[in-house]
Design an enzyme around this catalytic site. Structure first.
Site, PDB file in Angstrom:
ATOM      1  N   HIS A  75      -2.086   8.388   6.214  1.00 54.93           N
ATOM      2  CA  HIS A  75      -2.421   7.109   5.579  1.00 54.93           C
ATOM      3  C   HIS A  75      -3.850   6.752   6.003  1.00 54.93           C
ATOM      4  CE1 HIS A  75      -1.779   3.359   3.604  1.00 54.93           C
ATOM      5  NE2 HIS A  75      -1.785   2.634   4.702  1.00 54.93           N
ATOM      6  N   HIS A  79      -9.536   2.626   0.277  1.00 52.08           N
ATOM      7  CA  HIS A  79      -8.088   2.432   0.261  1.00 52.08           C
ATOM      8  C   HIS A  79      -7.731   1.819  -1.093  1.00 52.08           C
ATOM      9  CE1 HIS A  79      -4.056   1.709   1.084  1.00 52.08           C
ATOM     10  NE2 HIS A  79      -4.123   0.831   2.070  1.00 52.08           N
ATOM     11  N   CYS A 111       0.788  -1.224   0.000  1.00 53.34           N
ATOM     12  CA  CYS A 111       0.000   0.000   0.000  1.00 53.34           C
ATOM     13  C   CYS A 111       0.827   1.285   0.000  1.00 53.34           C
ATOM     14  CB  CYS A 111      -0.952  -0.016   1.186  1.00 53.34           C
ATOM     15  SG  CYS A 111      -1.902  -1.546   1.199  1.00 53.34           S
TER      16      CYS A 111
END
Lengths: 398, 85, 340
Positions: A293, A328, A160
């Site tokens: 994040h 996400h 990620c």
């Protein structure tokens, strides 16, 4: 000091819009792009929420002007769409005499087609052209060919945080004089593979995700692609280019704590932020906004929150997670959030952290929940991934 | 109950790929996590799936696992009370 | 880690060219290196990566590197396949996390970091046959800029049954039953394998140093008729001409359709002793990571072992070594190595 790296073009496609303008409008109007899965069948469709781009592969193929017989995966289609926008926005026509490269990133690669044809591949000739679209490098090759880039082409996959690392390596190549221009970013399509993967980790929320909230239940997955065009100062001067923002700092560190979980004190995140500030030559109080994040998993947000407190002490700047808008988007996340960071600087605005009600019991940190307009000189953006991979980028006003 | 416990030991060894461990090595009261068998958070998620697949028990919150997976003893007790298959 | 076994002093003396379409790397015992609690979850790729990484660190006498960079074409393919099969075979039910967690492309780099408690820079490049070279370039730039003093860089790929059988189905890998070595190859496609090769790059010359990595160049697409000009440009940028190359290590892999890229290069490098290596380790995306190991050995010993020689040319003292690789006409890389 490192030579500055100019950002002269941006392109994006996400669940909140197919252009930079559409993404900005959704962010300013608090309009999230979270829905049920529509583009493919999955038994999970009623139990999860996702940030899905509401265009079918066939529609994307047409929009890109590709032949109907092709072997583009959705990851490649989204990537081509966003990368083309970025190049156009930088006013570049390819090919040209400048040494131009691309570093893309992806986590699923061509898994969306592999999971469709995995067994059929063995004896169905009609689907076999997709066999070579499986690997992570395929989408980068497709984008390079689509844009007409023949020089430096590479791909990064660090889960990620991938796109942040693509941006970082791109900056390094420009600074070292290895390329004049480089297109950097990431692309990831939704797939059954990732949906089920995150489900096994029990970190998918069955509600809209609530980053940094005490009652957060996990993340919503999303799909997106975004790219930046980085150019050297020499090219900018010679071509009299408009600079959207500068990439002024970057840092990567490893948490070295656990294969998937972040450490309690956010060591890796703290190290990445500190490195980025150091590279940028900025003190923590010069950061105007942090795009965190903020995946809304119990583990990430607490660990990142602690890292923020360690890096910024009692005066943590305004911060928000934009993942409640987009979901996400895995390897693409750092690229779309890079675009949002640049938009924040250019529009002098901090985007809201949606769905937040209750501060975490463990730490005293409250994200920015309403739009706030104020001059922003420097934005810090965090992206963390499996394998302890922690990356921070800093964008600065042109 | 004795049978269930033995069955569980075998399944845990198989699912978690505990190569050097035999059923006889695991005592009913031994801690499965930490200092005992040395299992970790990823194993806990594997055991949650084991409960679902083999005994029809669904846990929605991984935190519930902590008490249930303390030892073979606690696991067997929970399964015999809640199993649907 | 190769189909010839692990890296060792007698490696080239004992090596036997492979002639099967798919050859696994010979696995050592990992027990001394990796605790049983961890090894039970690891696929071959992870284990091979850890093993080769540790070997490189041991040779260099470094306990923890400042940065870790891994190149892999297909990543942790075995676990990806395993997880995908469970999704497809059980209709998305009863899925367990281990294989998903390990399927992530950066698992090898992450596990090495975890094992060494290395909190430094940690990257994974996944761009087919320049995955490893991307890592070498990154490492070199960071050492040149003084950001780090040393970097652990490696390439790793593992066999996964379904993926390799698909590559065989479309002719990238030679069919079962064809037993050609690179020298005897009359057909298209290649002999595939798996392996891991790691290096420690350092900014300082030490007693353990094999050679100096001078430059790395990566180019995605170049025609057969342009390759010599590309090489000339690369050499010129490093103050050399094609006559200055003493050893050329080429990525010849026995694919009749694409080995022609290497023909003009052999003509161009008039003074070079031409070596090849894929007959020993097979083709896979990060297999070219083995080429610098060949270069390093030749640099250290001053001459190439006979089994590596492609074309017998009079040997001369070794100074400049050029490495050139491409796969299916794409993802070309040039590395320049010098004795030190």
């Amino acid at each position: 000091m490192n030579p500055r790296v100019a950002i002269t073009g941006v392109g994006i496609i996400s669940s909140i819009g197919n252009s930079v303008e559409a993404n900005l409008s959704a962010l300013l109007n608090k309009r999230p792009g979270i829905s049920r899965v529509q583009n493919f069948a999955t038994t999970q469709k009623d139990s999860i929420w996702v940030g899905e781009v509401k265009l079918t592969n066939a529609e994307l193929v047409d929009m890109l002007g590709l032949p109907h017989s092709n072997n583009f995966t959705r990851t490649a289609l989204l990537g081509c769409y966003a990368a083309k926008q970025a190049v156009q926005s930088a006013g570049i026509t390819l090919p040209n005499d400048y040494r131009t490269g691309i570093i893309s990133s992806t986590s699923v690669g061509g898994m969306d087609y592999t999971e469709r044809y995995f067994y059929r591949y063995l004896d169905d000739l009609s689907v076999q052209p997709y066999i070579t679209s499986h690997d992570a490098g395929d989408s980068s090759h497709k984008i390079a060919d689509y844009l007409g880039i023949k020089g430096f082409v590479s791909t990064i996959s660090t889960a990620c945080s991938s796109a942040a690392n693509a941006i970082m390596m791109g900056a390094r190549l420009v600074q070292a004089g290895r390329v004049d221009r480089i297109i950097v970013g990431g692309t990831d399509a939704l797939s059954k593979f990732t949906i089920n993967g995150f489900k096994t980790l029990m970190i998918l929320s069955d509600e809209f995700c609530k980053p940094f909230d005490n009652n957060r239940k996990g993340l919503n997955l999303g799909e997106a692609a975004a790219y930046l065009v980085l150019e050297s100062e020499q090219v900018v001067k010679k071509e009299k280019k408009q600079v959207l923002a500068y990439l002024s700092g970057y840092g990567n560190a490893n948490d070295a704590f656990h294969q998937t979980a972040s450490s309690d004190n956010g060591e890796g995140a703290y190290l990445a932020m500190r490195k980025a500030l150091e590279v940028a030559g900025l003190s923590p109080d010069e950061i105007g906004y942090i795009n965190v994040h903020g995946t809304a998993t119990p583990n990430n947000d607490l660990s990142e929150g602690r890292a923020l407190q360690r890096a910024f002490g009692d005066s943590v700047p305004l911060f928000s997670s934009t993942k409640a808008f987009t979901g996400h988007t895995l390897a693409a996340a750092a690229a779309i959030e890079a675009v949002y960071s640049i938009l924040s600087i250019r529009n002098e605005v901090v985007f809201p952290n949606l769905n937040f009600d209750t501060p975490m019991s463990e730490i005293n940190l409250v994200p920015q929940t309403e739009l706030v307009y104020r001059p922003i000189k420097h934005v810090l953006s965090n992206s963390f991934g499996f394998g302890g991979n922690c990356s921070t980028l800093i964008f600065s006003q042109a | 109950m004795v049978e269930l416990k033995e069955e569980l030991k075998g399944k845990i060894i198989e699912v978690l790929n505990l190569e050097d461990v035999t059923v006889g090595d695991i005592q009913d009261g031994d801690a499965l996590f930490g200092d005992g068998l040395g299992l970790d958070s990823i194993d806990a998620l594997e055991l949650i799936v084991l409960l679902d697949k083999e005994y029809g028990i669904k846990l929605s919150d991984p935190k519930q696992g902590k008490a249930i997976f303390k030892s073979i003893e606690t696991m067997a007790a929970y399964i015999s009370e809640n199993r649907t298959k | 880690m190769t189909p010839q076994g692990i890296w060792r002093p007698s490696f080239f003396e004992e090596a036997v060219p492979i002639d099967s379409p798919i050859t696994a790397a010979i696995q050592p015992s990992y027990k001394a290196l990796i605790p049983p609690a961890l090894i039970r979850r690891m696929s071959r790729g992870i284990k091979m990566g850890i093993f080769a990484a540790q070997q490189a660190l041991d040779e260099a006498g470094v306990s923890t590197p400042e940065a870790i960079i891994v190149g892999t074409g297909l990543g942790c393919s075995e676990d990806s396949e395993k997880f995908l099969r469970t999704i497809l075979d059980n209709d998305e039910q009863f899925l367990t996390p281990t294989s998903f967690i390990q399927s992530t492309h950066n698992t090898v780099a992450a596990q090495i970091a975890l094992r060494l408690a290395c909190q430094g820079y940690n990257f994974t490049y996944v761009n087919r046959s320049v995955s490893f070279e991307s890592g070498m370039l990154d490492a070199m730039l960071q050492i040149h800029s003084g950001e780090v003093a040393n970097v652990l860089v490696g390439g790793v790929d593992e066999i996964s049954d379904h993926t390799y059988s698909l590559l065989q189905r479309i002719g990238y890998i030679k069919p079962d039953g064809v037993n050609e070595s690179i020298k005897t190859s009359q057909t298209q496609g290649v002999n595939y394998a798996e392996g891991a090769t790691f290096f420690l790059l350092s900014g300082e010359r030490t007693a353990e140093s094999y050679a100096e990595l001078v430059d790395v160049h990566i180019i995605n697409s170049v025609g057969e008729d342009e390759i010599t000009a590309t090489i000339s440009g690369f050499l010129q940028g490093n103050g050399l001409t094609s006559h200055d190359i003493d050893i050329a290590i080429l990525g010849i892999n026995g694919d009749k359709a694409f080995d022609s890229y290497y023909f003009p290069v052999q003509e161009q490098l008039t003074n070079a002793d031409v070596l090849y290596y894929k007959h020993l380790i097979g083709q896979y995306d990060s297999c070219s990571a083995f080429a610098p190991a060949v270069a390093a050995t030749v640099a250290k010993h001053g001459a190439a072992q006979p089994i590596l020689r492609w074309q017998g040319r009079p040997q001369r003292p070794v100074k400049n070594i050029l490495l050139y690789n491409q796969y299916r006409g794409k993802d070309h890389s040039l590395l320049l190595v010098r004795t030190c």
